[in-house]
Design an enzyme around this catalytic site. Structure first.
Site, PDB file in Angstrom:
ATOM      1  CG  ASP A 479      -1.007  -2.777   5.765  1.00 55.66           C
ATOM      2  OD1 ASP A 479      -2.076  -2.508   5.470  1.00 55.66           O
ATOM      3  OD2 ASP A 479       0.256  -3.317   4.601  1.00 55.66           O
ATOM      4  CG  ASP A 549      -2.367  -8.458   1.657  1.00 51.87           C
ATOM      5  OD1 ASP A 549      -1.747  -7.798   0.915  1.00 51.87           O
ATOM      6  OD2 ASP A 549      -2.860  -9.047   2.834  1.00 51.87           O
TER       7      ASP A 549
END
Ligand code: DGJ
Length: 731
Positions: A479, A549
């Site tokens: 990430d 997301d």
């Protein structure tokens, strides 16, 4: 595929797939662009270059020909300062402070295969027969700089790659103020400009507008390719649509600051330029040093946007992505992020994993919060050791327990970041990007490690590798949750500070290369707050990316549709999450959420222990169904049928290369009262084959499905509906 040089006219003719690309050395060594488009067998200059005396377009000395100006010549390697006023590909500053260059053709060579680009991700070949590369060398006498332009064409593909290597062959120290990767001048401006723009949780939305005089551009100054603007543009003929017409795609294999632009000049030439963003960039080249500009992948399609996408998909899936997972079916995963956020312990994780394994899910991914003292996003990035409060028996024990449930175990990292509240920051406060005396802006309470530094990169390689070696981990989510500010490095001298952002990306590529090749059995998925670094550079190291997301099924239609313009389906992570959705608060049906997620690499991201018995049954069925179609979805040809950007309905189709099996998905967002009957036509099937439709148990011809279409049953009622048809060739 072939590359010809015709000595008598000094012409290069590159052919590959259905395309031709033609350049010519004109006058005293200027490289002119003649043609790029549908293949011609033998370019004979029917559409020759024309010259005219244009006011205020000067003539490069010593030419006395007032009709010859670089300002109007379609070129491949334009520079500034010697009569061309349009955007240059390069700008070099000499020690005397001047920035004029005058590059001329010097030599060329044609080689089989495709040389790799030092330190950078790029498309590759597995044998030299797959491609041929033309390297044209241009030289600038003033600075001593040499530019080697690389053009690669691939067997059977409508693709060409371009890059430039800049070499200081002079005696003085030079500064590259601009070192773009590709530039080319179309000889007209009859195009639309297509870009993929967005924001966090709203990535890669398609925007198309007509070209106009002046410059249209997309760029990033964020230190990452970004959610906001994407390192891709396409020029489309006005009549081009999903199936028809000429489309020219430009995709940049780079994960940092970029610039992509189209400039229409007063004579209707269109100059496309792509490369590292010259904004806040400079690179010092001592005598003998060189600078490699990243690769641009250019696709020409005369079969519309769909044809362009399929060319990118095939190339990026098989000759950009690497490693043992490249051609493997990707596991169906359950990720605990939206299920627990930071609030979990080993027991909770085991319960979710157990529920997943009972439903046929194959991989459990432990997301953020398992390390340091991390109970929220304020702390511990950089401290890559296990949080014993949450996982008292450690990672190996947890991974073993998960594996006993017949699931693989995966782990989240954010290796490029550092929290101020971390042991690492207390020990090394100068390890983050920062500018002396300036405050350090935080984003999500974190700073960015200075990956332009070797010591920082070494530390991260060591600490991440130690964790990966400590437990049976077969998947990593990598990430990256903020963009750069105060871009400066403690180790670089003053005259190299503007190299920091690019050095960071080179450092990142080096770290990823080392870690991914040291752990070849781990499947790596890149992520940046979802799809903030969904770019070809990352795909070279990690064959899949967390697309967004935003897990809302309706939002995902646009995000996945836009992403599919360039990226293969096997690269797109797509999860079923809880309702009301955590990002947009929308409640959609479990069926639609499943069908949208099954249009990518299927995963789940919710607390499975909280599902009702019926919901569990439905999920079990989804997982089972996906296993039947997985290879078709992930590795088949992809056709977009109805666009979510144009209406209430979306449809797409996956078909194998033999056209013997296809899956068609249809989504309708809102129901309407007393609505008209709807149908749509398919594509990509074989018109001469008959297909058995599993859901209706009918046999229908490919021609009928493609020309007459298929009806949406009028009794499909309610919002958030989806339908899937599984077609197999009927014998
Ligand atoms: C952003 C990612 O996109 C999410 O999926 C999740 O991993 C969080 N970061 C964790 O902090």
């Amino acid at each position: 595929m072939s590359i010809h040089y015709i000595e008598s006219t000094k012409t290069f003719h590159l052919q590959a797939g259905n395309t031709s690309y033609v350049m010519q050395v004109v006058n005293d060594g200027f490289l002119a662009h003649l043609y790029w488009g549908r293949k011609v067998s033998d370019y004979r200059f029917a559409n020759y270059l024309q010259y005219a005396d244009r006011g205020f377009s000067g003539n490069p000395y010593p030419s006395e020909d007032r009709t010859f100006s670089l300002d109007t010549l379609p070129q491949e390697f334009p520079v500034y300062g010697t009569t061309d006023y349009r955007a240059p590909i390069v700008q070099v500053q000499l020690e005397n402070g001047t920035t004029i260059t005058d590059f001329r053709y010097d030599s060329h060579q044609i080689v089989n295969g495709k040389p790799s680009l030092e330190g950078l991700p790029a498309t590759y070949v597995e044998s030299d027969e797959e491609a041929a590369t033309l390297e044209i060398t241009l030289k600038d006498k003033l600075s001593g700089m040499k530019a080697i332009l690389s053009y690669t064409v691939f067997e059977g593909r409508n693709v060409m790659t371009r890059s430039v290597r800049y070499i200081n062959e002079g005696t003085e120290s030079l500064r590259l103020l601009r070192a773009m990767s590709a530039s080319l001048d179309f000889r007209d401006d009859d195009f639309d400009f297509l870009q993929l723009s967005g924001a966090h949780v709203r990535e890669r939305h398609i925007e198309r507008q007509p070209l106009r005089s002046g410059t249209q551009s997309v760029e990033s100054r964020r230190g990452a390719s970004s959610h906001q603007l994407h390192p891709f543009i396409a020029l489309l003929r006005k009549n081009a649509d999903e199936q028809h017409g000429d489309v020219y795609g430009f995709s940049f294999v780079y994960s940092g600051n970029f610039l992509a632009q189209a400039e229409v000049d007063p004579f209707d030439n269109t100059r496309v330029t792509m490369g590292i963003n010259p904004f806040d960039f400079a690179w010092k080249l001592e005598a003998g040093e060189s600078f490699q500009a990243p690769e641009v992948v250019m696709v020409y399609s005369h079969e519309g946007i769909g044809g362009m996408s399929r060319a990118y998909h095939d190339l990026y899936r098989t000759r950009l992505a690497r490693g043992e997972f490249r051609d493997k079916e990707r596991p169906i995963l359950i990720n605990n992020w939206e299920a627990t956020y930071f609030n979990f312990d080993a027991e909770k994780i085991e319960a979710i994993a157990k529920a997943g394994s009972e439903l046929g899910i194959e991989l459990f991914v432990l997301d953020d919060g398992w390390f340091g003292q991390r109970d929220d996003d304020k702390t511990s990035l950089g401290d890559w050791f296990v949080n014993k409060q949450k996982l008292p028996n450690g990672l190996e024990d947890l991974a073993d327990r998960v594996r006993k449930m017949e699931m693989e175990f995966g782990l989240w990292f954010e290796p490029e970041m550092i929290s101020v509240d971390s042991a690492l920051y207390r020990q090394h406060p100068d390890w983050c990007l920062h500018v002396p005396g300036a405050s350090r802006s935080e984003s999500r309470n974190q700073l960015i490690l200075d990956f332009s530094r070797e010591d920082v990169c070494e530390y991260i390689i060591k600490s991440v590798s130690a964790i990966l070696a400590s437990a049976p981990i077969t998947y990593v989510k990598w990430d990256m949750n903020r963009h750069m500010t105060e871009i400066g490095s403690a180790l670089l001298p003053a005259d190299r500070q503007r190299e920091t952002a690019h050095r960071y990306i080179l450092g990142l590529y080096n770290v990823m290369e080392k870690i991914t090749t040291s752990f070849p059995h781990i499947l790596f998925e890149s992520c940046s707050g979802g799809g903030g670094r969904f770019d070809p550079g990352m795909l070279y190291y990690m064959p899949q990316t967390w697309t967004s997301d935003n897990t809302d099924a309706v939002s995902r239609l646009k995000i996945q549709y836009g992403t599919s313009l360039i990226y293969p389906i096997s690269s797109m992570g797509a999860h079923v999450s809880a309702v009301p959705n955590h990002q947009v608060n929308r409640t959609t049906s479990l069926k639609m959420r499943g069908d949208v997620a099954a249009s990518g690499n299927l995963g789940y991201e919710l607390d499975l222990t909280k599902l009702s018995a019926e919901e569990k049954e439905e999920v079990k069925q989804q997982v089972n169904d996906y296993k039947q179609i997985r290879s078709l979805v992930q590795f088949g040809d992809f056709y977009r049928l109805l666009s979510p950007f144009e209406g209430n309905e979306t449809a797409w189709l996956f078909v194998n290369k033999e056209k013997t099996e296809a899956v068609v998905s249809y989504f309708r967002v809102l129901d309407a009262p007393n609505a008209p009957f709807r149908s749509f036509t398919m594509e990509g099937l074989d018109p001469n084959k008959k297909y058995h439709i599993q859901e209706t148990d009918e046999v229908v011809g490919g021609d009928e499905l493609m020309y007459a279409g298929i009806a949406i049953p009028a009794n499909l009622s309610g919002d958030f509906q989806s339908l899937v048809w599984h077609l197999r060739e009927a014998k």
